[in-house]
Design a protein around this motif. Structure first.
Motif, mmCIF file in Angstrom:
data_model
loop_
_atom_site.group_PDB
_atom_site.id
_atom_site.type_symbol
_atom_site.label_atom_id
_atom_site.label_comp_id
_atom_site.label_asym_id
_atom_site.label_seq_id
_atom_site.Cartn_x
_atom_site.Cartn_y
_atom_site.Cartn_z
ATOM 1 N N GLY A 140 5.357 1.635 -2.609
ATOM 2 C CA GLY A 140 4.044 1.123 -2.948
ATOM 3 C C GLY A 140 3.008 1.335 -1.855
ATOM 4 O O GLY A 140 3.268 1.972 -0.831
ATOM 5 N N PRO A 141 1.810 0.799 -2.082
ATOM 6 C CA PRO A 141 0.709 1.020 -1.131
ATOM 7 C C PRO A 141 0.939 0.280 0.175
ATOM 8 O O PRO A 141 1.518 -0.806 0.207
ATOM 9 C CB PRO A 141 -0.507 0.471 -1.888
ATOM 10 C CG PRO A 141 0.056 -0.529 -2.858
ATOM 11 C CD PRO A 141 1.394 0.009 -3.255
ATOM 12 N N ASP A 142 0.494 0.890 1.258
ATOM 13 C CA ASP A 142 0.573 0.261 2.571
ATOM 14 C C ASP A 142 -0.758 -0.425 2.856
ATOM 15 O O ASP A 142 -1.777 0.254 3.016
ATOM 16 C CB ASP A 142 0.868 1.324 3.642
ATOM 17 C CG ASP A 142 1.278 0.725 4.969
ATOM 18 O OD1 ASP A 142 0.713 -0.323 5.340
ATOM 19 O OD2 ASP A 142 2.166 1.293 5.639
ATOM 20 N N PRO A 143 -0.770 -1.761 2.917
ATOM 21 C CA PRO A 143 -2.052 -2.448 3.125
ATOM 22 C C PRO A 143 -2.671 -2.173 4.478
ATOM 23 O O PRO A 143 -3.859 -2.434 4.688
ATOM 24 C CB PRO A 143 -1.671 -3.931 2.978
ATOM 25 C CG PRO A 143 -0.214 -3.999 3.280
ATOM 26 C CD PRO A 143 0.364 -2.696 2.797
ATOM 27 N N ARG A 144 -1.902 -1.603 5.393
ATOM 28 C CA ARG A 144 -2.425 -1.301 6.733
ATOM 29 C C ARG A 144 -3.277 -0.038 6.746
ATOM 30 O O ARG A 144 -4.117 0.131 7.638
ATOM 31 C CB ARG A 144 -1.257 -1.179 7.716
ATOM 32 C CG ARG A 144 -0.429 -2.448 7.843
ATOM 33 C CD ARG A 144 0.888 -2.196 8.565
ATOM 34 N NE ARG A 144 1.795 -1.353 7.779
ATOM 35 C CZ ARG A 144 3.045 -1.055 8.140
ATOM 36 N NH1 ARG A 144 3.525 -1.543 9.280
ATOM 37 N NH2 ARG A 144 3.804 -0.290 7.377
ATOM 38 N N VAL A 145 -3.040 0.853 5.792
ATOM 39 C CA VAL A 145 -3.806 2.101 5.705
ATOM 40 C C VAL A 145 -4.131 2.365 4.231
ATOM 41 O O VAL A 145 -3.297 2.902 3.502
ATOM 42 C CB VAL A 145 -3.016 3.298 6.287
ATOM 43 C CG1 VAL A 145 -3.868 4.570 6.230
ATOM 44 C CG2 VAL A 145 -2.576 3.024 7.709
ATOM 45 N N PRO A 146 -5.295 1.988 3.768
ATOM 46 C CA PRO A 146 -5.637 2.226 2.362
ATOM 47 C C PRO A 146 -5.500 3.698 1.991
ATOM 48 O O PRO A 146 -5.959 4.585 2.718
ATOM 49 C CB PRO A 146 -7.105 1.768 2.287
ATOM 50 C CG PRO A 146 -7.239 0.761 3.394
ATOM 51 C CD PRO A 146 -6.351 1.270 4.501
ATOM 52 N N GLY A 147 -4.817 3.945 0.880
ATOM 53 C CA GLY A 147 -4.587 5.305 0.416
ATOM 54 C C GLY A 147 -3.221 5.846 0.783
ATOM 55 O O GLY A 147 -2.797 6.866 0.245
ATOM 56 N N LEU A 148 -2.521 5.175 1.710
ATOM 57 C CA LEU A 148 -1.165 5.583 2.074
ATOM 58 C C LEU A 148 -0.168 4.810 1.223
ATOM 59 O O LEU A 148 -0.245 3.581 1.121
ATOM 60 C CB LEU A 148 -0.899 5.307 3.550
ATOM 61 C CG LEU A 148 0.528 5.588 4.051
ATOM 62 C CD1 LEU A 148 0.880 7.064 3.921
ATOM 63 C CD2 LEU A 148 0.679 5.116 5.501
ATOM 64 N N HIS A 149 0.762 5.547 0.614
ATOM 65 C CA HIS A 149 1.807 4.933 -0.212
ATOM 66 C C HIS A 149 3.161 5.401 0.304
ATOM 67 O O HIS A 149 3.305 6.536 0.762
ATOM 68 C CB HIS A 149 1.650 5.342 -1.679
ATOM 69 C CG HIS A 149 0.331 4.956 -2.271
ATOM 70 N ND1 HIS A 149 -0.852 5.615 -1.948
ATOM 71 C CD2 HIS A 149 -0.008 3.994 -3.162
ATOM 72 C CE1 HIS A 149 -1.844 5.061 -2.624
ATOM 73 N NE2 HIS A 149 -1.370 4.071 -3.357
ATOM 74 N N HIS A 150 4.149 4.525 0.198
ATOM 75 C CA HIS A 150 5.494 4.865 0.663
ATOM 76 C C HIS A 150 6.474 4.893 -0.498
ATOM 77 O O HIS A 150 6.383 4.081 -1.433
ATOM 78 C CB HIS A 150 5.978 3.860 1.707
ATOM 79 C CG HIS A 150 5.145 3.830 2.948
ATOM 80 N ND1 HIS A 150 5.231 4.791 3.935
ATOM 81 C CD2 HIS A 150 4.188 2.956 3.358
ATOM 82 C CE1 HIS A 150 4.371 4.504 4.899
ATOM 83 N NE2 HIS A 150 3.730 3.398 4.584
ATOM 84 N N ALA A 151 7.406 5.834 -0.416
ATOM 85 C CA ALA A 151 8.485 5.946 -1.398
ATOM 86 C C ALA A 151 9.707 6.487 -0.653
ATOM 87 O O ALA A 151 10.138 7.618 -0.871
ATOM 88 C CB ALA A 151 8.092 6.862 -2.552
ATOM 89 N N CYS A 152 10.229 5.677 0.255
ATOM 90 C CA CYS A 152 11.337 6.142 1.085
ATOM 91 C C CYS A 152 12.207 4.959 1.500
ATOM 92 O O CYS A 152 11.872 3.804 1.236
ATOM 93 C CB CYS A 152 10.823 6.898 2.315
ATOM 94 S SG CYS A 152 9.779 5.921 3.408
ATOM 95 N N GLY A 153 13.341 5.266 2.158
ATOM 96 C CA GLY A 153 14.236 4.208 2.615
ATOM 97 C C GLY A 153 15.219 3.741 1.571
ATOM 98 O O GLY A 153 15.699 2.604 1.629
ATOM 99 N N HIS A 154 15.588 4.605 0.624
ATOM 100 C CA HIS A 154 16.488 4.228 -0.465
ATOM 101 C C HIS A 154 17.964 4.257 -0.071
ATOM 102 O O HIS A 154 18.827 4.010 -0.898
ATOM 103 C CB HIS A 154 16.287 5.166 -1.658
ATOM 104 C CG HIS A 154 14.925 5.096 -2.278
ATOM 105 N ND1 HIS A 154 13.821 5.677 -1.702
ATOM 106 C CD2 HIS A 154 14.494 4.534 -3.439
ATOM 107 C CE1 HIS A 154 12.757 5.463 -2.489
ATOM 108 N NE2 HIS A 154 13.139 4.781 -3.537
ATOM 109 N N GLU A 155 18.247 4.584 1.163
ATOM 110 C CA GLU A 155 19.603 4.717 1.684
ATOM 111 C C GLU A 155 20.402 5.669 0.804
ATOM 112 O O GLU A 155 19.983 6.789 0.555
ATOM 113 C CB GLU A 155 20.280 3.353 1.829
ATOM 114 C CG GLU A 155 21.440 3.375 2.806
ATOM 115 C CD GLU A 155 21.910 2.014 3.265
ATOM 116 O OE1 GLU A 155 23.078 1.921 3.675
ATOM 117 O OE2 GLU A 155 21.112 1.060 3.248
ATOM 118 N N GLY A 156 21.572 5.249 0.267
ATOM 119 C CA GLY A 156 22.382 6.164 -0.527
ATOM 120 C C GLY A 156 22.079 6.129 -2.007
ATOM 121 O O GLY A 156 22.784 6.751 -2.801
#
Length: 385
Positions: free
Chosen positions: A329-345
């Motif tokens: 989802g969106p990173d409130p620290r940097v508007p416009g940056l979204h994350h989709a990572c860290g799903h492990e296995g």
């Protein structure tokens, strides 16, 4: 004069999660560019087994995401046919003794209340479900919703279907921000890409991409090995079969080596044998203790494997976050940056749900699931360092 956007969204990462983000964002009407410093599926995706699992998840946000993703995978399988080698094989979790079986029963009951379909398999019924399984096991639970895809094929197929522009061999070296701090694209070794939204789907390198934007995300690599056997007749192993302690290993926070037997056939014939977990940075050196433990565990589950040749082994790195939940989802620290990572296995299985959730946010729509548990800024400052 402000530069015109190159696209609506830049997705950093051409693995399965990035491919799913590109597909659903494109289907939401957005113009997408996907950037990866290597080839398609060149990281964790290419080293995965392609598991789409609900069986290994306790009730909570990850299981809700897994159930949502499984439904989406089934839809894509109907659309793409055999192009992704989707196989609704089901999973069988087995217990070696009464205490393990009781714990497995409790987990299955809680999962069932959360929407997972489960079937108890008594000890005398195991041979009907898996004829080659070792005798003497206490019982197990069958999970018909577990499935499998060929991950590299699936990622390539999703990217092709998205119609996104693909820039492989292209390293993101910086992030572009406006004077007000919002995203306006990325800088690469081949020039700048301008977009009001950037999706960090960089897998084990997600922390480095976040750092380029000036925020911390404590993604760490967790190494795992897979043994690949010679081709065998089809359905020698009918389901994905693993020992009940695999669920404990998935949730374990130790950096030390942990192994538990996981065995499954593939459409091409070889049997895949896992699973190991250890935090050793990005060291790809073959660990003989890990490989020997995998082989021994597989033979304990399926004695016939003692006479089967292992043709190769390979290593991959799961993108691990401290609470075992991905950042979505969106990173409130940097508007416009979204994350989709860290799903492990679990990235292959959770990719479709992740991609659709990201696409809904990018399109200004309400996502199907609550993204609060996956907030990228949820970690205490000391964990981000």
């Amino acid at each position: 004069m402000a530069k015109r956007p190159s696209c609506d969204v830049v997705v950093v990462g051409a693995g399965m999660v990035g491919a799913a983000c590109a597909l659903y964002a494109a289907r939401a009407g957005l113009d997408v560019v996907v950037v990866d410093r290597g080839p398609v599926a060149g990281g964790t995706t290419g080293a995965g087994e392609g598991n789409l699992l609900v069986s290994d998840k306790e009730p909570g946000p990850e299981l809700r995401l897994a159930l949502h993703s499984c439904r989406l995978w089934a839809e894509l399988a109907e659309e793409f046919g055999t192009a992704v080698e989707y196989e609704a094989k089901g999973g069988l979790v087995v217990a070696s003794g009464p205490a393990e079986l009781a714990a497995l029963d409790r987990l299955a009951a809680a999962q069932q209340a959360a929407g997972v379909r489960t079937t108890r398999v008594d000890a005398d019924e195991l041979s009907e479900v898996e004829p080659e399984l070792a005798p003497g096991l206490a019982g197990g639970v069958l999970y018909p919703q577990d499935a499998q895809v060929m991950p590299a094929l699936a990622a390539a197929r999703l990217l092709r279907a998205s119609g996104a522009r693909l820039l492989t061999g292209t390293t993101v070296t910086g992030v572009l921000r406006t004077a007000g701090g919002t995203m306006r694209g990325v800088r690469t070794g081949r020039g700048e890409l301008h977009a009001p939204a950037v999706v960090n789907a960089a897998g084990t390198w997600g922390g480095e991409v976040a750092a380029l934007a000036g925020v911390a995300l404590p993604v760490l690599p967790r190494r795992g090995f897979v043994l690949v056997t010679e081709p065998l007749p089809p359905r020698r192993v009918r389901h994905k079969v693993y020992a009940a302690d695999y669920v404990t290993d998935v949730a374990d926070d130790s950096a030390a080596l942990r192994t538990s037997p996981v065995v499954e056939s593939t459409a091409a014939g070889p049997v895949l044998i896992g699973a190991s977990r250890e935090r050793v940075g990005f060291d790809r050196a073959v660990s003989l203790p890990a490989v020997r433990a995998l082989a021994a565990g597989a033979v304990r589950l399926f004695p016939f494997l003692a006479g089967v040749r292992a043709l190769r082994t390979y290593a991959g790195f799961r993108p691990y976050l401290p609470d075992h939940l991905p950042a979505i989802g969106p990173d409130p620290r940097v508007p416009g940056l979204h994350h989709a990572c860290g799903h492990e296995g679990a990235g292959i299985g959770l990719a479709t749900g992740t991609g659709q959730l990201i696409a809904r946010v990018l399109a200004g729509e309400r996502p199907e699931l609550d993204l609060a548990p996956f907030r990228p800024d949820r970690f205490p400052r000391e964990e981000r360092a």
